[in-house]
Design an enzyme around this catalytic site. Structure first.
Site: not given
Lengths: 271, 434
Positions: B50, B99, B115, B193
């Protein structure tokens, strides 16, 4: 002695206000505790001042604007202490204590001499009527301050401005609850103040109700808070709407108290 | 061979852009195949969470490869490249490595140290491995990223001081409701999530949890896990008023809850506050909901600011973590360059030599009438055979003009001759099994 107690109160309240206002901008919890201590000391001295005045004058020291404003301020601080202990939210002080100080400072502007009691006020009702009215006003004042906090916190949440003041302000529902609690204290007190006033008026002036400006405005105040409580219990006026109404209510309270006394003449015009 | 990264994240693009270029996690085969079919792109991994959409790829042609990946992201989602371009970043070589290591270590996360990102990259890598779009280099690259992330997590306090988005949601709910013990949470959809956030809420002790899903069986299954009440998706608006906290993460392509719906529901609740948390990308809840009196809507982007405390400590730990990342970049590049030729040739030679010696020993030990110079001659013979056999592959590997893709040959060689186990340092391979 009396003047000394008054100026001591003033000094302590100024200190408490400075501490609480800096607590507003600085994320230091110790400031909240210092403010709490100062307010406790200030309240005791202020109470001492009021009791001393009671003893010296021999009657309830709420007979002119100086005394009324001082007692109003004392009642606000007392109400604040109760709610601050109950909800453990030091930040309440940053909004309420400056208001209490402002009102106490206003009282300086009026004659502070202890006058012999106006014969019309010589009554056992003086104590009941005035103390109830000002305790009620104090509850409305706290509700007013908490409503402002509610609007600020709600604004922060809507606009995602989650800074340090946001962190310090209590949760929305708690603010809403404190404001509501204040009203449930303030409204019955105001009701009894009006009723006791009517009874007293009957004995002193021979009529229960004479549409004196103070009476009229008290009734307007009463209706506003009655509407607010009614709306809350039936259709759920809570949150921002309730906060705005509470703020409006307190503006009317201030007018009922000060505006009427200063701008209009009537039976209640005690300077 | 070069590693390149093209993508966008919460730092460069708002949720309204990110949701337009997100990839559905269940349908990764198509985009992964499309990326590796692009000219000059040899390996690819797509990470789509997301908060970020990124493509990791290997190419010989850095500039061309980046341009093709950008064009792919725009075309695949029918999104104008001119608009997308200004939200995209691209890296190659050391910068690309840095990155990805930082992303995996949660140093680039919206809530630094949270995490979930590592698990999300592992899942993304899992798809790439399943559809064979990642090869030798990206395999190694990501395994290295996982081991860096693990080091960062164990050697710094960044994760323990970290506040995940889920935790942030709970903190915000407390700022709205105070006590949560008499509040009900509604879960719409079943994202990772979302479930994590629900767990946080259960952990602080909410009164009840309700779960709904387009497929009722999934709602039931999840409800069982959370000791929650499953509700039919069609009944959502009949039940919504019972929920104080709404966590939404469905795969719906459009809003499922609009401003008018919430106005209605709030009225039904007699103006009691509601807290909506939209974790879905694309979003599930119309932003207009936030304008409704006593309704508060937060998207993943918004959950950011809750983390005010711990900032100083976090900075110190982040600096430590950055140092680990830098150190590991060095190691990875050492491997990447050594991968090229020499170690493979050495491994191949020693493998052949091993076999030769073993077979020779077997032959000689059973040979009673071996002439005195027989052993010497056999040694010379087998050695010559081995050298002849090894000459062509060795020269192909050593000669870059002939080997367009030495890493592919190396990969093939290692597989054909089972050299993988003989390769130096195998760290990171265990990480996936966690």
């Amino acid at each position: 002695m009396n003047a000394l107690l008054f100026s001591s109160t003033l000094v302590v309240y100024v200190a408490a206000t400075v501490v609480y206002l800096s607590y507003l901008v600085k994320p230091r919890d110790v400031l909240g505790r210092v403010g709490q201590g100062l307010v406790a000391v200030g309240f005791l001295v202020h109470l001492g001042f009021t009791l001393n005045r009671y003893l010296v004058a021999g009657h309830t020291p709420i007979t002119n604007l100086h005394e009324s404003l001082s007692f109003f301020s004392l009642a606000i601080v007392g109400t604040f202490i109760i709610f601050e202990r109950r909800y453990r939210a030091a930040i309440l002080g940053s909004f309420i204590i400056p208001l209490a100080l402002l009102i106490l400072v206003l009282s300086i502007g009026f004659s502070n001499g202890i006058m012999p009691l106006n014969p019309a006020l010589k009554s056992k009702w003086l104590f009941v009527h005035t103390v109830m009215a000002f305790l009620g006003y104090a509850a409305f004042a706290v509700s007013f301050a908490v409503s402002i906090m509610y609007l600020i916190q709600s604004h922060f949440l809507k606009k995602r401005r989650l800074g340090s003041l946001f962190q310090k302000l209590p949760p929305l529902d708690i603010l809403d609850e404190i404001s509501y609690r204040c009203l449930t204290f303030g409204f019955p007190l105001l009701t009894f103040a009006i009723i006791s006033g009517a009874i007293w008026a009957e004995t002193a002036w021979g009529t229960y109700w004479s549409w004196d400006p103070k009476e009229t405005w008290s009734l307007i105040t009463w209706f506003i808070y009655a509407a607010l409580l009614h709306g809350r219990l039936t259709t759920g006026w809570r949150g921002r709407k309730a906060a705005w109404l509470s703020i409006l209510g307190f503006v009317i309270v201030l007018f009922t108290f000060l505006g009427v006394n200063l701008l209009m003449s009537g039976l209640h015009s005690y300077r | 061979m070069n590693i390149i990264v093209v993508g966008l994240s919460h730092k460069t693009a708002g949720v309204e852009i990110r949701e337009k270029v997100a990839f559905a996690p269940t349908q990764m085969a198509k985009p992964l195949n499309a990326v590796v079919s692009l000219p000059d792109i040899t390996e690819a991994v797509i990470v789509s969470t997301c908060n970020r959409v990124e493509i990791y790829a290997t190419t010989r042609d850095i500039a061309g490869g980046m341009a093709r990946l950008k064009r792919f992201l725009a075309d695949y989602h029918n999104f104008p490249l001119e608009t997308l371009e200004k939200h995209l970043y691209s890296y190659y070589g050391v910068d690309a490595t840095r990155h990805v290591f930082r992303v995996a270590s949660s140093l680039d996360s919206m809530v630094v140290g949270e995490p979930q990102i590592l698990g999300q990259i592992k899942t993304s890598y899992g798809y790439a491995a399943e559809y064979k779009s990642s090869g030798l280099i990206l395999n190694r690259f990501l395994h290295k990223a996982f081991s860096v992330a693990k080091r960062v997590r164990t050697e710094t306090k960044i994760a323990s001081s970290a506040v995940s988005v889920a935790f942030a949601a709970v903190e915000l709910a407390k700022k709205i409701f105070g006590e949560l013990s008499d509040k009900t949470v509604l879960l719409i959809g079943a994202g990772e999530m979302c479930e994590l956030a629900a767990k946080h809420f259960i952990n602080v002790g909410v009164r009840g949890v309700m779960v709904t899903n387009r497929t009722y069986e999934r709602a039931e299954k999840l409800a069982e896990e959370f000791a929650a009440k499953p509700i039919h998706f069609e009944d959502l608006f009949d039940q919504l008023h019972k929920a104080d906290i709404i966590l939404s993460s469905t795969g719906a392509p459009h809003f499922i809850i609009g401003g008018k719906d919430v106005e209605e529901v709030i009225r039904r609740r007699r103006q009691k506050a509601m807290f909506f948390i939209d974790i879905a990308v694309p979003r599930d809840i119309d932003p207009k909901v936030n304008d409704v009196e006593n309704a508060y809507l937060y998207t993943v982007d918004d959950l950011n600011g809750v983390v005010a405390s711990n900032l100083e400590q976090r900075k110190i730990e982040a600096a430590k973590a950055e140092a680990i990342v830098e150190q590991e970049i060095g190691q990875f590049f050492k491997w990447l360059s050594s991968l090229e030729v020499t170690p493979t040739i050495v491994a191949l030679r020693s493998k052949f030599d091993e076999i030769r010696k073993a077979e020779l020993a077997k032959t000689i030990s059973g040979w009673k009438d071996l002439p005195p110079d027989g052993q010497k001659k056999l040694e010379a013979l087998t050695n010559a055979m081995m050298n002849k056999l090894l000459h062509p592959p060795t020269s192909v590997l050593k000669n870059p003009e002939q080997g367009n893709r030495t890493d592919l040959y190396i990969d093939a060689l290692r597989n054909l001759f089972d050299l993988e186990t003989a390769a130096p340092e195998q760290d990171g391979m265990m990480e996936l099994e966690e």
